[in-house]
Design an enzyme around this catalytic site. Structure first.
Site, PDB file in Angstrom:
ATOM      1  N   TYR A  96      51.074   6.660 -27.550  1.00  0.00           N
ATOM      2  CA  TYR A  96      50.694   7.004 -28.917  1.00  0.00           C
ATOM      3  C   TYR A  96      51.949   7.456 -29.656  1.00  0.00           C
ATOM      4  O   TYR A  96      52.639   8.381 -29.208  1.00  0.00           O
ATOM      5  CB  TYR A  96      49.654   8.115 -28.930  1.00  0.00           C
ATOM      6  CG  TYR A  96      49.318   8.600 -30.314  1.00  0.00           C
ATOM      7  CD1 TYR A  96      48.783   7.732 -31.263  1.00  0.00           C
ATOM      8  CD2 TYR A  96      49.550   9.921 -30.684  1.00  0.00           C
ATOM      9  CE1 TYR A  96      48.490   8.172 -32.542  1.00  0.00           C
ATOM     10  CE2 TYR A  96      49.245  10.364 -31.963  1.00  0.00           C
ATOM     11  CZ  TYR A  96      48.716   9.486 -32.885  1.00  0.00           C
ATOM     12  OH  TYR A  96      48.424   9.912 -34.158  1.00  0.00           O
ATOM     13  N   HIS A 126      48.609   6.143 -35.990  1.00  0.00           N
ATOM     14  CA  HIS A 126      47.818   6.284 -37.208  1.00  0.00           C
ATOM     15  C   HIS A 126      48.759   6.245 -38.404  1.00  0.00           C
ATOM     16  O   HIS A 126      49.843   6.828 -38.347  1.00  0.00           O
ATOM     17  CB  HIS A 126      47.075   7.634 -37.225  1.00  0.00           C
ATOM     18  CG  HIS A 126      46.060   7.753 -36.140  1.00  0.00           C
ATOM     19  ND1 HIS A 126      46.360   8.285 -34.909  1.00  0.00           N
ATOM     20  CD2 HIS A 126      44.751   7.420 -36.108  1.00  0.00           C
ATOM     21  CE1 HIS A 126      45.271   8.266 -34.156  1.00  0.00           C
ATOM     22  NE2 HIS A 126      44.276   7.744 -34.861  1.00  0.00           N
TER      23      HIS A 126
END
Length: 180
Positions: free
Chosen positions: A77, A115
């Site tokens: 991530y 994100h």
């Protein structure tokens, strides 16, 4: 500095003694404040988190977190990737991201994601150049910034991914119309 030029820059690993440089960069680059867990995750990621230097000045960073999926596989991530405005367009962000992508390949990690705020077209276009695709939209992901919505951008390697939102099969960011 000339946009589009690649310059001599160097990468250095994140350690306890230089974590303050990442904190200062994040304050300058991002509209949110990161907690201690963010910095602990960045330190724990080993080589996946790097600081970028230009003429001995810390000008950018990529901070990642390694996550274990239910099947035991590891995915990466990208918590943050940023370069100070005067140093953008010089290939530093590209160098940071390529470093993490190369590590994924070497360690046989098949998924990396992040994100991105839905209005951040520059970031979205940057990641798409590397084969990332929008795989999800999350409403009200962010607090205290507008718009609060984000996209999940994902790059996978070695297997097909079906995007429910777009009803297409993706492989390395390319559509294969033969498979439905």
């Amino acid at each position: 500095m000339g946009a589009g030029r690649e310059v001599q820059s160097s990468l250095d690993g994140l350690r306890d003694k230089n974590v303050m440089q990442l904190k200062k960069l994040n304050t300058a680059l991002f509209p949110v404040r990161y907690n201690d867990k963010y910095y602990a995750d960045a330190l724990a990621s080993g080589d996946f988190t790097k600081l970028a230097y230009f003429s001995d000045i810390c000008v950018g960073a990529i901070a990642c977190r390694l996550e274990k999926k239910e099947n035991g596989a590891v995915r990466v991530y990208i918590m943050t990737l940023g370069v100070l405005a005067p140093y953008r367009g010089l290939g530093i962000g590209k160098k940071l991201l390529n470093h993490s992508l190369d590590l994924c390949a070497k360690q046989n990690i098949s998924e990396i994601y992040l994100h991105v705020q839905t209005n951040n077209e520059d970031a979205i276009n940057f990641y798409k150049k590397f084969g990332f695709e929008i795989t999800e939209t999350i409403q009200n992901y962010y607090t205290n910034i507008t718009p609060p919505d984000c996209y999940v951008l994902t790059k996978t390697k070695g297997f097909w991914h079906f995007s429910k939102n777009e009803e297409k099969w993706w492989n390395f960011g390319k559509v294969d119309n033969l498979v439905k």
